[in-house]
Design a protein around this motif. Structure first.
Motif, PDB file in Angstrom:
ATOM      1  N   GLY A  98       0.808  -1.210   0.000  1.00 12.31           N
ATOM      2  CA  GLY A  98       0.000   0.000   0.000  1.00 12.31           C
ATOM      3  C   GLY A  98       0.842   1.260   0.000  1.00 12.31           C
ATOM      4  O   GLY A  98       0.360   2.328   0.337  1.00 12.31           O
ATOM      5  N   ASP A  99       2.110   1.132  -0.387  1.00 14.50           N
ATOM      6  CA  ASP A  99       3.006   2.275  -0.435  1.00 14.50           C
ATOM      7  C   ASP A  99       3.121   2.790  -1.861  1.00 14.50           C
ATOM      8  O   ASP A  99       3.027   2.036  -2.826  1.00 14.50           O
ATOM      9  CB  ASP A  99       4.399   1.888   0.074  1.00 14.50           C
ATOM     10  N   LEU A 100       3.372   4.084  -1.986  1.00 10.48           N
ATOM     11  CA  LEU A 100       3.534   4.706  -3.281  1.00 10.48           C
ATOM     12  C   LEU A 100       4.719   4.101  -4.012  1.00 10.48           C
ATOM     13  O   LEU A 100       5.783   3.918  -3.439  1.00 10.48           O
ATOM     14  CB  LEU A 100       3.745   6.205  -3.108  1.00 10.48           C
ATOM     15  N   VAL A 101       4.519   3.788  -5.277  1.00  6.04           N
ATOM     16  CA  VAL A 101       5.607   3.326  -6.117  1.00  6.04           C
ATOM     17  C   VAL A 101       6.264   4.576  -6.683  1.00  6.04           C
ATOM     18  O   VAL A 101       5.587   5.387  -7.326  1.00  6.04           O
ATOM     19  CB  VAL A 101       5.094   2.414  -7.256  1.00  6.04           C
ATOM     20  N   PRO A 102       7.566   4.761  -6.434  1.00  6.12           N
ATOM     21  CA  PRO A 102       8.230   5.979  -6.905  1.00  6.12           C
ATOM     22  C   PRO A 102       8.170   6.119  -8.417  1.00  6.12           C
ATOM     23  O   PRO A 102       8.140   5.139  -9.150  1.00  6.12           O
ATOM     24  CB  PRO A 102       9.680   5.795  -6.451  1.00  6.12           C
ATOM     25  N   GLY A 103       8.167   7.363  -8.867  1.00  9.95           N
ATOM     26  CA  GLY A 103       8.198   7.640 -10.291  1.00  9.95           C
ATOM     27  C   GLY A 103       6.925   8.296 -10.773  1.00  9.95           C
ATOM     28  O   GLY A 103       5.915   8.339 -10.078  1.00  9.95           O
ATOM     29  N   GLU A 104       7.000   8.804 -11.957  1.00 15.35           N
ATOM     30  CA  GLU A 104       5.871   9.468 -12.592  1.00 15.35           C
ATOM     31  C   GLU A 104       4.955   8.446 -13.240  1.00 15.35           C
ATOM     32  O   GLU A 104       5.418   7.414 -13.733  1.00 15.35           O
ATOM     33  CB  GLU A 104       6.374  10.435 -13.662  1.00 15.35           C
ATOM     34  N   PRO A 105       3.656   8.721 -13.300  1.00 14.65           N
ATOM     35  CA  PRO A 105       2.760   7.805 -14.005  1.00 14.65           C
ATOM     36  C   PRO A 105       3.076   7.790 -15.500  1.00 14.65           C
ATOM     37  O   PRO A 105       3.506   8.799 -16.054  1.00 14.65           O
ATOM     38  CB  PRO A 105       1.368   8.374 -13.735  1.00 14.65           C
ATOM     39  N   VAL A 106       2.881   6.655 -16.134  1.00 17.47           N
ATOM     40  CA  VAL A 106       3.106   6.521 -17.569  1.00 17.47           C
ATOM     41  C   VAL A 106       1.910   7.121 -18.293  1.00 17.47           C
ATOM     42  O   VAL A 106       0.763   6.813 -17.977  1.00 17.47           O
ATOM     43  CB  VAL A 106       3.290   5.037 -17.959  1.00 17.47           C
ATOM     44  N   LYS A 107       2.183   7.991 -19.287  1.00 14.18           N
ATOM     45  CA  LYS A 107       1.113   8.664 -20.025  1.00 14.18           C
ATOM     46  C   LYS A 107       1.204   8.310 -21.505  1.00 14.18           C
ATOM     47  O   LYS A 107       2.286   8.047 -22.022  1.00 14.18           O
ATOM     48  CB  LYS A 107       1.227  10.178 -19.854  1.00 14.18           C
ATOM     49  N   ASP A 108       0.058   8.342 -22.167  1.00 12.77           N
ATOM     50  CA  ASP A 108       0.049   8.126 -23.610  1.00 12.77           C
ATOM     51  C   ASP A 108       0.343   9.439 -24.332  1.00 12.77           C
ATOM     52  O   ASP A 108       0.613  10.465 -23.694  1.00 12.77           O
ATOM     53  CB  ASP A 108      -1.274   7.495 -24.074  1.00 12.77           C
ATOM     54  N   ALA A 109       0.283   9.436 -25.644  1.00 17.10           N
ATOM     55  CA  ALA A 109       0.613  10.618 -26.449  1.00 17.10           C
ATOM     56  C   ALA A 109      -0.337  11.786 -26.193  1.00 17.10           C
ATOM     57  O   ALA A 109      -0.009  12.933 -26.474  1.00 17.10           O
ATOM     58  CB  ALA A 109       0.599  10.253 -27.934  1.00 17.10           C
ATOM     59  N   HIS A 110      -1.522  11.508 -25.635  1.00 14.15           N
ATOM     60  CA  HIS A 110      -2.509  12.552 -25.357  1.00 14.15           C
ATOM     61  C   HIS A 110      -2.455  13.023 -23.909  1.00 14.15           C
ATOM     62  O   HIS A 110      -3.301  13.809 -23.480  1.00 14.15           O
ATOM     63  CB  HIS A 110      -3.913  12.058 -25.687  1.00 14.15           C
ATOM     64  N   GLY A 111      -1.483  12.528 -23.144  1.00  9.08           N
ATOM     65  CA  GLY A 111      -1.341  12.935 -21.753  1.00  9.08           C
ATOM     66  C   GLY A 111      -2.218  12.177 -20.787  1.00  9.08           C
ATOM     67  O   GLY A 111      -2.263  12.487 -19.607  1.00  9.08           O
ATOM     68  N   LYS A 112      -2.917  11.148 -21.264  1.00  9.11           N
ATOM     69  CA  LYS A 112      -3.781  10.355 -20.388  1.00  9.11           C
ATOM     70  C   LYS A 112      -2.934   9.313 -19.657  1.00  9.11           C
ATOM     71  O   LYS A 112      -2.091   8.649 -20.259  1.00  9.11           O
ATOM     72  CB  LYS A 112      -4.866   9.667 -21.202  1.00  9.11           C
ATOM     73  N   ILE A 113      -3.148   9.197 -18.376  1.00 11.31           N
ATOM     74  CA  ILE A 113      -2.391   8.245 -17.576  1.00 11.31           C
ATOM     75  C   ILE A 113      -2.803   6.822 -17.937  1.00 11.31           C
ATOM     76  O   ILE A 113      -3.987   6.487 -17.966  1.00 11.31           O
ATOM     77  CB  ILE A 113      -2.598   8.511 -16.074  1.00 11.31           C
ATOM     78  N   GLN A 114      -1.805   6.008 -18.215  1.00 13.70           N
ATOM     79  CA  GLN A 114      -2.040   4.606 -18.562  1.00 13.70           C
ATOM     80  C   GLN A 114      -2.192   3.781 -17.288  1.00 13.70           C
ATOM     81  O   GLN A 114      -1.622   4.106 -16.249  1.00 13.70           O
ATOM     82  CB  GLN A 114      -0.872   4.069 -19.392  1.00 13.70           C
ATOM     83  N   VAL A 115      -2.947   2.714 -17.380  1.00 16.45           N
ATOM     84  CA  VAL A 115      -3.157   1.843 -16.226  1.00 16.45           C
ATOM     85  C   VAL A 115      -2.600   0.458 -16.516  1.00 16.45           C
ATOM     86  O   VAL A 115      -2.526   0.029 -17.662  1.00 16.45           O
ATOM     87  CB  VAL A 115      -4.654   1.735 -15.847  1.00 16.45           C
ATOM     88  N   GLU A 116      -2.189  -0.213 -15.442  1.00 14.96           N
ATOM     89  CA  GLU A 116      -1.709  -1.586 -15.579  1.00 14.96           C
ATOM     90  C   GLU A 116      -2.897  -2.524 -15.621  1.00 14.96           C
ATOM     91  O   GLU A 116      -3.861  -2.357 -14.884  1.00 14.96           O
ATOM     92  CB  GLU A 116      -0.832  -1.957 -14.376  1.00 14.96           C
ATOM     93  N   THR A 117      -2.804  -3.504 -16.487  1.00 13.23           N
ATOM     94  CA  THR A 117      -3.887  -4.471 -16.590  1.00 13.23           C
ATOM     95  C   THR A 117      -3.393  -5.857 -16.226  1.00 13.23           C
ATOM     96  O   THR A 117      -2.197  -6.153 -16.264  1.00 13.23           O
ATOM     97  CB  THR A 117      -4.482  -4.503 -18.011  1.00 13.23           C
ATOM     98  N   LYS A 118      -4.339  -6.660 -15.862  1.00 13.69           N
ATOM     99  CA  LYS A 118      -4.087  -8.064 -15.548  1.00 13.69           C
ATOM    100  C   LYS A 118      -5.163  -8.832 -16.292  1.00 13.69           C
ATOM    101  O   LYS A 118      -6.346  -8.635 -16.039  1.00 13.69           O
ATOM    102  CB  LYS A 118      -4.204  -8.257 -14.037  1.00 13.69           C
ATOM    103  N   HIS A 119      -4.756  -9.652 -17.236  1.00 11.60           N
ATOM    104  CA  HIS A 119      -5.691 -10.419 -18.066  1.00 11.60           C
ATOM    105  C   HIS A 119      -6.678  -9.496 -18.784  1.00 11.60           C
ATOM    106  O   HIS A 119      -7.873  -9.780 -18.864  1.00 11.60           O
ATOM    107  CB  HIS A 119      -6.446 -11.456 -17.234  1.00 11.60           C
ATOM    108  N   GLY A 120      -6.181  -8.331 -19.249  1.00 14.65           N
ATOM    109  CA  GLY A 120      -7.005  -7.410 -20.009  1.00 14.65           C
ATOM    110  C   GLY A 120      -7.920  -6.525 -19.180  1.00 14.65           C
ATOM    111  O   GLY A 120      -8.670  -5.732 -19.707  1.00 14.65           O
TER     112      GLY A 120
END
Length: 181
Positions: A98-120
């Motif tokens: 439950g701790d913050l993962v260091p680093g900036e969020p990954v963004k797409d070309a439009h600046g939208k934050i990408q999310v990690e998926t599991k099995h889609g």
């Protein structure tokens, strides 16, 4: 005023279209309240928003109700339903503790934050959540929906004294319960 003693809070479930529309009606107010809360708490107790300490204001409120309102609970009252919602904050990624993962969020070309998926499917156990309470007064539409509050967890010991625990951003494992802040 509603309290846990006098209401029946329904079970958690995916939001239906009415809940989505109600939250969309107050989305701007929710985002403004998040930023105001963050800035206010940072003045006197920065632990409350510490999970967002490396996150810009823009990224903190870069969510949409359609995509990020994941769970709601409803309590019927004589003055209309209270709707409690769990909103995913894509910029806050958590590790298994439950701790913050260091680093900036990954963004797409439009600046939208990408999310990690599991099995889609979005892996919600990797993200932080804001808990929100709104009120939907009786009526046909959502024009009268009111933002009520954000949940900020100030841990208390058995004697009711603060135990130095503060958290505004919750892990997915924290259940969405009644709050009256």
């Amino acid at each position: 005023m509603a309290t846990l003693d006098i209401i029946d809070l329904g079970p958690p479930h995916a939001p239906n279209e009415r809940a989505i529309q109600a939250f969309i009606k107050v989305e701007h107010e929710i985002k403004a309240a998040i930023l105001a809360s963050r800035h206010d708490w940072d003045k006197h107790e920065p632990k409350m928003w510490s999970l967002a300490s490396q996150t810009s204001d823009h990224d903190l409120v870069n969510f949409t109700i359609h995509e990020d309102l994941v769970v709601v609970r409803v309590a019927e009252t004589s003055y209309g339903p209270m709707i409690f919602g769990k909103i995913r904050i894509r910029a806050i990624q958590l590790d298994s503790n439950g701790d913050l993962v260091p680093g900036e969020p990954v963004k797409d070309a439009h600046g939208k934050i990408q999310v990690e998926t599991k099995h889609g499917k979005i892996d919600d156990d990797r993200y932080g959540f804001i808990f929100v309470r709104i009120h939907d007064p009786p009526g046909e539409g959502v024009e009268n929906v009111k933002f009520h509050s954000l949940f900020t967890d100030e841990g208390k010991n058995k004697e009711g004294e603060n135990n130095d625990f503060y958290r505004a951003i919750q892990p997915n494992s924290k259940p969405l319960e009644f709050f009256n802040e």
